[in-house]
Design a protein around this motif. Structure first.
Motif, PDB file in Angstrom:
ATOM      1  N   PHE A 102      -9.397 -11.710   6.585  1.00  0.00           N
ATOM      2  CA  PHE A 102      -8.266 -12.192   7.380  1.00  0.00           C
ATOM      3  C   PHE A 102      -8.793 -12.941   8.607  1.00  0.00           C
ATOM      4  O   PHE A 102      -9.705 -12.478   9.292  1.00  0.00           O
ATOM      5  CB  PHE A 102      -7.438 -10.978   7.811  1.00  0.00           C
ATOM      6  CG  PHE A 102      -6.224 -11.291   8.635  1.00  0.00           C
ATOM      7  CD1 PHE A 102      -5.027 -11.645   8.030  1.00  0.00           C
ATOM      8  CD2 PHE A 102      -6.261 -11.199  10.017  1.00  0.00           C
ATOM      9  CE1 PHE A 102      -3.901 -11.913   8.781  1.00  0.00           C
ATOM     10  CE2 PHE A 102      -5.135 -11.462  10.782  1.00  0.00           C
ATOM     11  CZ  PHE A 102      -3.954 -11.816  10.156  1.00  0.00           C
ATOM     12  N   THR A 108      -2.789 -11.675  18.340  1.00  0.00           N
ATOM     13  CA  THR A 108      -3.415 -10.346  18.435  1.00  0.00           C
ATOM     14  C   THR A 108      -4.193 -10.185  19.743  1.00  0.00           C
ATOM     15  O   THR A 108      -4.546  -9.080  20.148  1.00  0.00           O
ATOM     16  CB  THR A 108      -4.290 -10.098  17.186  1.00  0.00           C
ATOM     17  OG1 THR A 108      -3.458 -10.270  16.034  1.00  0.00           O
ATOM     18  CG2 THR A 108      -4.867  -8.701  17.134  1.00  0.00           C
ATOM     19  N   ASP A 132     -10.325   1.218  16.005  1.00  0.00           N
ATOM     20  CA  ASP A 132      -9.590   0.056  15.475  1.00  0.00           C
ATOM     21  C   ASP A 132      -9.342   0.308  13.991  1.00  0.00           C
ATOM     22  O   ASP A 132     -10.293   0.333  13.198  1.00  0.00           O
ATOM     23  CB  ASP A 132     -10.434  -1.212  15.708  1.00  0.00           C
ATOM     24  CG  ASP A 132      -9.838  -2.450  15.049  1.00  0.00           C
ATOM     25  OD1 ASP A 132      -8.633  -2.458  14.758  1.00  0.00           O
ATOM     26  OD2 ASP A 132     -10.616  -3.417  14.840  1.00  0.00           O
ATOM     27  N   CYS A 134      -7.897  -0.788  10.357  1.00  0.00           N
ATOM     28  CA  CYS A 134      -7.692  -2.052   9.636  1.00  0.00           C
ATOM     29  C   CYS A 134      -8.403  -3.193  10.356  1.00  0.00           C
ATOM     30  O   CYS A 134      -7.791  -4.172  10.774  1.00  0.00           O
ATOM     31  CB  CYS A 134      -6.202  -2.368   9.476  1.00  0.00           C
ATOM     32  SG  CYS A 134      -5.286  -1.127   8.562  1.00  0.00           S
ATOM     33  N   GLY A 136     -10.641  -5.600   9.488  1.00  0.00           N
ATOM     34  CA  GLY A 136     -10.890  -6.949   8.949  1.00  0.00           C
ATOM     35  C   GLY A 136     -12.293  -7.427   9.318  1.00  0.00           C
ATOM     36  O   GLY A 136     -13.288  -6.774   9.018  1.00  0.00           O
ATOM     37  N   ALA A 139     -12.716  -7.944  14.454  1.00  0.00           N
ATOM     38  CA  ALA A 139     -12.334  -8.708  15.650  1.00  0.00           C
ATOM     39  C   ALA A 139     -12.010  -7.827  16.860  1.00  0.00           C
ATOM     40  O   ALA A 139     -12.629  -7.966  17.926  1.00  0.00           O
ATOM     41  CB  ALA A 139     -11.148  -9.610  15.313  1.00  0.00           C
ATOM     42  N   VAL A 156     -12.225   0.951  11.060  1.00  0.00           N
ATOM     43  CA  VAL A 156     -12.029   1.335   9.652  1.00  0.00           C
ATOM     44  C   VAL A 156     -11.512   0.132   8.862  1.00  0.00           C
ATOM     45  O   VAL A 156     -10.605  -0.581   9.326  1.00  0.00           O
ATOM     46  CB  VAL A 156     -10.996   2.485   9.535  1.00  0.00           C
ATOM     47  CG1 VAL A 156     -10.821   2.883   8.064  1.00  0.00           C
ATOM     48  CG2 VAL A 156     -11.430   3.686  10.355  1.00  0.00           C
ATOM     49  N   ASP A 159     -11.241  -2.778   2.447  1.00  0.00           N
ATOM     50  CA  ASP A 159     -11.712  -3.768   1.475  1.00  0.00           C
ATOM     51  C   ASP A 159     -13.212  -4.046   1.628  1.00  0.00           C
ATOM     52  O   ASP A 159     -13.693  -4.285   2.746  1.00  0.00           O
ATOM     53  CB  ASP A 159     -10.911  -5.063   1.682  1.00  0.00           C
ATOM     54  CG  ASP A 159     -11.319  -6.121   0.701  1.00  0.00           C
ATOM     55  OD1 ASP A 159     -11.070  -5.947  -0.505  1.00  0.00           O
ATOM     56  OD2 ASP A 159     -11.924  -7.129   1.137  1.00  0.00           O
ATOM     57  N   ASP A 187      -9.614   4.337   3.872  1.00  0.00           N
ATOM     58  CA  ASP A 187      -8.181   4.046   3.891  1.00  0.00           C
ATOM     59  C   ASP A 187      -7.573   4.724   5.116  1.00  0.00           C
ATOM     60  O   ASP A 187      -7.671   5.949   5.261  1.00  0.00           O
ATOM     61  CB  ASP A 187      -7.573   4.618   2.590  1.00  0.00           C
ATOM     62  CG  ASP A 187      -6.107   4.296   2.433  1.00  0.00           C
ATOM     63  OD1 ASP A 187      -5.436   3.999   3.442  1.00  0.00           O
ATOM     64  OD2 ASP A 187      -5.619   4.345   1.288  1.00  0.00           O
ATOM     65  N   VAL A 188      -6.926   3.938   5.964  1.00  0.00           N
ATOM     66  CA  VAL A 188      -6.367   4.497   7.212  1.00  0.00           C
ATOM     67  C   VAL A 188      -5.207   5.457   6.942  1.00  0.00           C
ATOM     68  O   VAL A 188      -4.782   6.160   7.852  1.00  0.00           O
ATOM     69  CB  VAL A 188      -5.908   3.383   8.178  1.00  0.00           C
ATOM     70  CG1 VAL A 188      -7.080   2.496   8.577  1.00  0.00           C
ATOM     71  CG2 VAL A 188      -4.771   2.559   7.591  1.00  0.00           C
ATOM     72  N   THR A 189      -4.708   5.467   5.709  1.00  0.00           N
ATOM     73  CA  THR A 189      -3.616   6.397   5.392  1.00  0.00           C
ATOM     74  C   THR A 189      -4.147   7.697   4.770  1.00  0.00           C
ATOM     75  O   THR A 189      -3.363   8.581   4.429  1.00  0.00           O
ATOM     76  CB  THR A 189      -2.603   5.742   4.412  1.00  0.00           C
ATOM     77  OG1 THR A 189      -3.230   5.597   3.134  1.00  0.00           O
ATOM     78  CG2 THR A 189      -2.143   4.393   4.899  1.00  0.00           C
ATOM     79  N   ASN A 207      -4.048  -3.750  13.975  1.00  0.00           N
ATOM     80  CA  ASN A 207      -3.280  -4.878  13.447  1.00  0.00           C
ATOM     81  C   ASN A 207      -3.365  -4.753  11.932  1.00  0.00           C
ATOM     82  O   ASN A 207      -4.247  -5.320  11.294  1.00  0.00           O
ATOM     83  CB  ASN A 207      -3.865  -6.211  13.930  1.00  0.00           C
ATOM     84  CG  ASN A 207      -3.168  -7.389  13.271  1.00  0.00           C
ATOM     85  OD1 ASN A 207      -2.028  -7.270  12.808  1.00  0.00           O
ATOM     86  ND2 ASN A 207      -3.833  -8.524  13.206  1.00  0.00           N
ATOM     87  N   VAL A 239       1.867   0.560   5.157  1.00  0.00           N
ATOM     88  CA  VAL A 239       0.620   1.048   5.779  1.00  0.00           C
ATOM     89  C   VAL A 239       0.943   1.731   7.120  1.00  0.00           C
ATOM     90  O   VAL A 239       0.439   2.816   7.412  1.00  0.00           O
ATOM     91  CB  VAL A 239      -0.399  -0.103   5.966  1.00  0.00           C
ATOM     92  CG1 VAL A 239      -1.638   0.392   6.713  1.00  0.00           C
ATOM     93  CG2 VAL A 239      -0.804  -0.662   4.603  1.00  0.00           C
TER      94      VAL A 239
HETATM   95  C1  LIG Z   1      -3.831  -8.146   9.111  1.00  0.00           C
HETATM   96  S1  LIG Z   1      -5.524  -7.817   8.696  1.00  0.00           S
HETATM   97  C2  LIG Z   1      -6.108  -7.580  10.362  1.00  0.00           C
HETATM   98  C3  LIG Z   1      -7.576  -7.602  10.563  1.00  0.00           C
HETATM   99  C4  LIG Z   1      -8.003  -7.463  12.032  1.00  0.00           C
HETATM  100  N1  LIG Z   1      -7.464  -6.228  12.602  1.00  0.00           N
HETATM  101  C5  LIG Z   1      -7.520  -8.651  12.840  1.00  0.00           C
HETATM  102  O1  LIG Z   1      -6.621  -8.495  13.671  1.00  0.00           O
HETATM  103  O2  LIG Z   1      -8.066  -9.763  12.647  1.00  0.00           O
HETATM  104  C6  LIG Z   1      -5.408  -6.168   8.038  1.00  0.00           C
HETATM  105  C7  LIG Z   1      -6.721  -5.578   7.491  1.00  0.00           C
HETATM  106  O3  LIG Z   1      -6.431  -4.242   7.025  1.00  0.00           O
HETATM  107  C8  LIG Z   1      -7.141  -3.992   5.816  1.00  0.00           C
HETATM  108  N2  LIG Z   1      -6.397  -2.917   5.123  1.00  0.00           N
HETATM  109  C9  LIG Z   1      -5.299  -3.018   4.362  1.00  0.00           C
HETATM  110  N3  LIG Z   1      -4.863  -1.791   3.970  1.00  0.00           N
HETATM  111  C10 LIG Z   1      -5.740  -0.898   4.516  1.00  0.00           C
HETATM  112  C11 LIG Z   1      -5.832   0.513   4.473  1.00  0.00           C
HETATM  113  N4  LIG Z   1      -4.923   1.245   3.827  1.00  0.00           N
HETATM  114  N5  LIG Z   1      -6.854   1.106   5.127  1.00  0.00           N
HETATM  115  C12 LIG Z   1      -7.782   0.363   5.790  1.00  0.00           C
HETATM  116  N6  LIG Z   1      -7.746  -0.994   5.877  1.00  0.00           N
HETATM  117  C13 LIG Z   1      -6.726  -1.620   5.246  1.00  0.00           C
HETATM  118  C14 LIG Z   1      -7.136  -5.337   5.109  1.00  0.00           C
HETATM  119  O4  LIG Z   1      -8.170  -5.400   4.150  1.00  0.00           O
HETATM  120  C15 LIG Z   1      -7.323  -6.295   6.302  1.00  0.00           C
HETATM  121  O5  LIG Z   1      -8.692  -6.527   6.528  1.00  0.00           O
END
Ligand SMILES: C[S@@+](CC[C@H](N)C(=O)[O-])C[C@H]1O[C@@H](n2cnc3c(N)ncnc32)[C@H](O)[C@@H]1O
Length: 301
Positions: A102, A108, A132, A134, A136, A139, A156, A159, A187-189, A207, A239
């Motif tokens: 992403f 953000t 932090d 999710c 990605g 960032a 965390v 992917d 997985d954050v969940t 985010n 999520v």
């Molecule tokens: C909207 S992007 C944001 C990335 C970063 N936080 C940013 O602001 O640039 C969401 C990220 O969450 C990851 N993601 C999706 N579901 C997730 C989960 N259940 N647990 C952990 N990461 C997850 C995705 O792979 C993606 O990299």
């Protein structure tokens, strides 16, 4: 004929201002939202200068012009600008980005600024623990680690491809002297994620994916951001809803959280945090356009 025109015809290059006008027009025709700005960023990338220093340059060499035209053609195919320059900003740092991760967004920055302001105001006596979820490209986590070298930062990501980008960015930042962060694949969940940090986090930011399924997006997003990063079920909360239990578990009493969300569901995120029962001061924060952008809250008991 102006001196620049004469130079142009002698060298086979082109006046920068002419190249910019042509590029901006081609991007405008392709439906790019900010054609002139993108034309300037691509020119700055090819010329190896900051965008604001373009005014000091009059000519592009034939090689630069060739490279520039190729990049403009790719941008006209709606490849994201940041995939072409290879970088996106968060706070004071640049992150490497490309296919499979992403692209961090300017909006953000508000979440990042809120977290920094909180860390500043709270004046923790211990090194603050920041998580932090999710992450990605890493960032938010890496921008915090850069701004607050005293912080213990965890991030965390689910992917594996995104995780690869986060790992490379973390290595680059650490090599530049920033305090290393700890990346966790998961997985954050998941009710067991980061259990070693239960009750230790001072700040949890996220985010996450939050776009309701079926929303029509620009080609840059729909065709280049990973779907796992974007979509989160019919209401965009698939999520965020389970992640709130993770946030509550990680935060110490008086620790704070902020969750970015789709502008269509700010009030639902407020409701989710309020009905959980473990949070107070649940506040909606709008972005610069006045749209609901993230919700912040404080952990109680
Ligand atoms: C909207 S992007 C944001 C990335 C970063 N936080 C940013 O602001 O640039 C969401 C990220 O969450 C990851 N993601 C999706 N579901 C997730 C989960 N259940 N647990 C952990 N990461 C997850 C995705 O792979 C993606 O990299």
């Amino acid at each position: 004929m102006t001196p620049t025109d004469r130079q142009e015809s002698r060298s086979g290059g082109q006046a920068l201002r002419t190249a910019l006008v042509e590029a901006a027009e081609s991007l405008r025709r392709a439906g790019v939202h900010s054609p002139r700005v993108d034309a300037e960023f691509l020119a700055a990338h090819v010329l190896g200068v900051e965008r604001l220093r373009l005014a000091l340059i009059s000519m592009m060499t034939p090689e630069q012009l060739g490279e520039y035209r190729k990049l403009v053609a790719r941008r006209a195919e709606r490849v994201p600008l940041q995939h072409l320059t290879g970088a996106a900003a968060m706070g004071e740092i640049d992150l490497a980005v490309g296919p499979g991760v992403f692209v961090p967004r300017p909006e953000t920055e508000l979440l990042f600024a809120w977290a920094l302001a909180h860390l500043e105001a709270a004046g923790h006596e211990h090194p603050p623990v920041v998580v932090d979820l999710c992450t990605g490209s890493g960032a938010l986590a890496l921008a915090i680690a850069h701004a607050r070298p005293d912080a213990e930062v965890h991030a965390v990501e689910l992917d594996s491809v995104a995780m690869g980008w986060a790992e490379r960015n973390a290595e680059t930042r650490a090599a530049d002297g920033d305090t290393p962060i700890t990346l966790h694949r998961g997985d954050v969940t998941d009710p067991g994620i980061l259990s070693a940090l239960n009750g230790r986090a001072d700040v949890v930011i996220s985010n996450p994916p939050y776009i309701p399924t079926g929303v029509v997006l620009d080609p840059e997003v729909a065709e280049h951001d990973p779907h796992l990063a974007l979509f989160a079920g019919a209401d965009g909360l698939d999520v965020i809803r389970p992640m709130i239990a993770t946030i509550a578990r990680l935060l110490r009493t008086d620790g704070v959280t902020a969750i970015e969300h789709d502008d269509s569901n700010g009030s639902q995120v407020v409701t989710l945090l309020t009905t959980h029962g473990g949070f107070t001061a649940v506040i909606e924060h709008p972005d610069l356009a006045g749209k609901p952008r993230f919700v912040a809250a404080r952990r109680i008991n």
